[in-house]
Design a protein around this motif. Sequence first.
Motif, PDB file in Angstrom:
ATOM      1  N   GLU A 222       6.504  -3.815   4.845  1.00  0.00           N
ATOM      2  CA  GLU A 222       5.039  -3.765   4.975  1.00  0.00           C
ATOM      3  C   GLU A 222       4.676  -2.905   6.170  1.00  0.00           C
ATOM      4  O   GLU A 222       5.387  -2.888   7.175  1.00  0.00           O
ATOM      5  N   GLY A 223       3.569  -2.168   6.061  1.00  0.00           N
ATOM      6  CA  GLY A 223       3.128  -1.391   7.202  1.00  0.00           C
ATOM      7  C   GLY A 223       2.129  -0.320   6.820  1.00  0.00           C
ATOM      8  O   GLY A 223       1.640  -0.272   5.681  1.00  0.00           O
ATOM      9  N   GLN A 224       1.806   0.537   7.789  1.00  0.00           N
ATOM     10  CA  GLN A 224       0.954   1.680   7.522  1.00  0.00           C
ATOM     11  C   GLN A 224       1.633   2.606   6.520  1.00  0.00           C
ATOM     12  O   GLN A 224       2.847   2.828   6.590  1.00  0.00           O
ATOM     13  N   VAL A 225       0.855   3.137   5.581  1.00  0.00           N
ATOM     14  CA  VAL A 225       1.425   4.011   4.555  1.00  0.00           C
ATOM     15  C   VAL A 225       2.148   5.192   5.200  1.00  0.00           C
ATOM     16  O   VAL A 225       3.263   5.547   4.809  1.00  0.00           O
ATOM     17  N   TYR A 226       1.540   5.788   6.191  1.00  0.00           N
ATOM     18  CA  TYR A 226       2.156   6.954   6.857  1.00  0.00           C
ATOM     19  C   TYR A 226       3.506   6.587   7.457  1.00  0.00           C
ATOM     20  O   TYR A 226       4.488   7.305   7.287  1.00  0.00           O
ATOM     21  N   ASP A 227       3.556   5.455   8.145  1.00  0.00           N
ATOM     22  CA  ASP A 227       4.798   5.052   8.815  1.00  0.00           C
ATOM     23  C   ASP A 227       5.901   4.752   7.811  1.00  0.00           C
ATOM     24  O   ASP A 227       7.077   5.062   8.057  1.00  0.00           O
ATOM     25  N   ILE A 228       5.536   4.145   6.689  1.00  0.00           N
ATOM     26  CA  ILE A 228       6.547   3.816   5.681  1.00  0.00           C
ATOM     27  C   ILE A 228       7.066   5.082   5.013  1.00  0.00           C
ATOM     28  O   ILE A 228       8.264   5.225   4.769  1.00  0.00           O
TER      29      ILE A 228
END
Length: 337
Positions: A222-228
């Motif tokens: 789970e997380g920010q789309v950019y970070d993933i």
Amino acid sequence: MIQIKNLTKTYTTKHGAVTGVDNVSLEVGKGEIFGIVGYSGAGKSSLIRCINLLERPSSGSIIVDEKDLTQLNGDQLRKARLKIGMIFQHFYLISQKTVYDNIAFALRAAGTPSKEIKMRVEELLEMVGLADKRDVYPAQLSGGQKQRVGIARALANNPAVLLCDEATSALDPNTTLSILRLLKEINRKLNITIVLITHEMNVVKEICDRMAIMQGGRVIEEGQVYDIFADPQKELTKEFISSVVSFNVPVHILKEFKGTLVKVLFKGGVAGEGVISDMLQSFSVKGNFLHGAIEYIQERPLGIFIMELKGAEIEVMEALRYLENRSAIVEVISSGH
């Protein structure tokens, strides 16, 4: 805005109990677009249907706008559900009713006064770009137009939350893009919270702020789309991302190169800078680009390059350290030394 706490959904089958959602906890902020990604059977459909209690959880709580829906009685739950719109993969329009009446149906069901219905339906038709389809029947509409009617119907009672259950899976790529842009526009204009489930990473990449990956009823990442996208941790997440952003060089191509093969990733503004050209000028190494591109995710650049470096081992290592110091993430795929 939405808090899912220790949610479990178990189904009873002739073969015994089956867990669809397994102790999931998530939070979705007000005005956020949150994507839930997984293959068929991952539990994402069960999860989204629990959010508005179309399916009642076996345990855990669903808190929407500070109300625990699992604790509400029939009338209280009906009122709370008016603030949760839902759109579906297969539209579920009433074929015998016009576009106008399909949208008006949601308002009549909520007890909206007749004099207000006409104004609200016309406002919604304008919002979804179907003002000229007011008196048309669903059979006369394209798939994208049907989904626009579904969106208008879901927005009829001014919900605070919009749930999207594989809303674009039945549509072609161009129509999918137009629907996603409409959802993003609605999100920005109305500050409505959107939760969507999908098995398509392109959907998440296009409009989501944050995301969760589900597998076997659990959230595994789970997380920010950019970070993933920039740094996926789980193999399943990497698999999903590779369907959208693939930078794998065929093995037979890799065998042709004798230098050090590296994958270089740049986040944010540095992706647009000439870091690699600076590195090649600063060190006694030669570079051979094999693959590369700059993707834009959440309107931020993400640069990924695969290249071969040739030169003395110490020079290659110094060059890689230089890249890391310039905020690059460097992965050595194979070393020629």
